[in-house]
Write an enzyme that holds these catalytic residues in place. Sequence first.
Site, short mmCIF file in Angstrom:
data_model
loop_
_atom_site.label_atom_id
_atom_site.label_comp_id
_atom_site.label_asym_id
_atom_site.label_seq_id
_atom_site.Cartn_x
_atom_site.Cartn_y
_atom_site.Cartn_z
CB SER A 267 1.48 -2.31 3.90
OG SER A 267 0.13 -2.74 3.93
CE LYS A 268 2.07 2.55 -2.25
NZ LYS A 268 2.08 3.56 -1.23
#
Length: 509
Positions: A267-268
Amino acid sequence: MSNPTIAIDRDVRVRYAPSPTGLLHVGGARTTLFNWLFARGEAKRLGFDGAMILRIEDTDRNRLVEGATQGILDILSWFGIDWDEGPDVGGPYAPYVQSERLPLYQQGAQELIDKGLAYRCFCSPQRLQQLREEQRQKGLPPGYDRHCRSIAKEEIEAKLAAGEGYVVRFAMPRDGTTEVYDLIRGESTFQNANLEDLVLLKSDGYPTYHLANVIDDHDMQITHIMRGEEWIPTAPVHVRLYHAFGWEPPAIAHMPLILAPGGGKLSKRHGSTAMEEFKAQGYLPEALMNYLALLGWSLDGTTEIFSREELLANWSLERVSPSPATFDYDKLRWFNQQYINHILTLDDLTARVVPFLIDAGLATDGALDPSNAEFARVRDVTAVLKDRLVLLSDAPDLMSFFLVDELPPYDAAKLIPKKSDATQALTALQGAFAVFEAGAVDDEAAIEASLRELAEKLGLKAGQLFMPIRVAVTGRTESPGLFETLRVIGDDWVRARVRAAIELLSTDG
Ligand code: GLU
């Protein structure tokens, strides 16, 4: 149910079916790549046709992002994937955007209702909410309790007459099992009792993913479904849906997960995850393709560098692993560096660097034309710097002193090497200036000889002379080799910059 142990025994039609909910995630790009390699590489090698279809699954109206479809098409083209049928190119099964195919899904839902294999559900959102709450409290798994599956025909008629809203749910068999054969994972058996009566058609008349996906894969004659692992739990429902319609399901393969470094979902938080971000940072599509191909596939466990053609010649579904792959940012950087340093031709690399320089205001659009002098200039600079370049976006900072007429201001103290002083640095630069006045910098060997001679004459160590010159012409203490740096900067700028450094030291002292 068929047991497609042979992955390819006929012409292949595969699809990538993104939902336009944002930027293209690297996982989606990897799935597309595997579909594409299967159709364009493996199928063709075996003497079959391989068609790649792009379908836009935009039935979840709440998650739509304006412009996302075009963004996905653009970034896939940049990545190096092409397709035979899709929203932009059309094809025999058009339209390829699900929101333009609604009647098909509505007819499909009606057909299943008529066969008694689907039913209208009038449960209100409040009832469903309450149900979830009760299930949570009792520690039961969440899921619809099939309340509307057994309501009487008259009651349904009355509700319809009263204009009550409804969804259409699939009537899963209540007992028995459903087998799903996955080309990568083999057979899995699911207990039907554990599978929910999923919604097929929503109250707004839009289908859910499950209904639209099954109808389209059948309608578009898809032979192989290759998609992310997150769809394994609903695969048995899909298989049942195919059977409810009386259709043979396509062969199915679920791609291995891509985990973050250290585990968990990528994820980010770990860094960039969207292809557009990697593009903006100056990753090359070739490097990304090479790297993503190895997330779940390998030829022999050791070969790492694969061109697009080599992937097409070697990739096979059989060698895709069911185990998760880990996304390693450092490794991706390494691939990018390999392509920049050893694989792209200098002209090709220069052409990729130019747009980054234009964006930074260090080149004009003229540099886009390889026959222009400005392109040639950027190429000379690129040749000198390419072994320091990891991302194309590093280029403006690394290259700026070669490309701007005037250096940005720098601290005069930088001109004075350690164990030296201002007077010595000034003498060094004045001597150097005389050398640059006397001979052209494009003769690297001659300039080197003259400068070494000068150092001796002044009683300086080479570094005590070279460092002030380096700082004078680049504004920094680190640069490529001094003589090639001087050559690429050129006589006029070298003289002007050394003169400016002399002034700076004189006024500063
Ligand atoms: N629209 C689905 C997604 O974006 C497609 C899944 C599939 O390939 O079946 O994940």
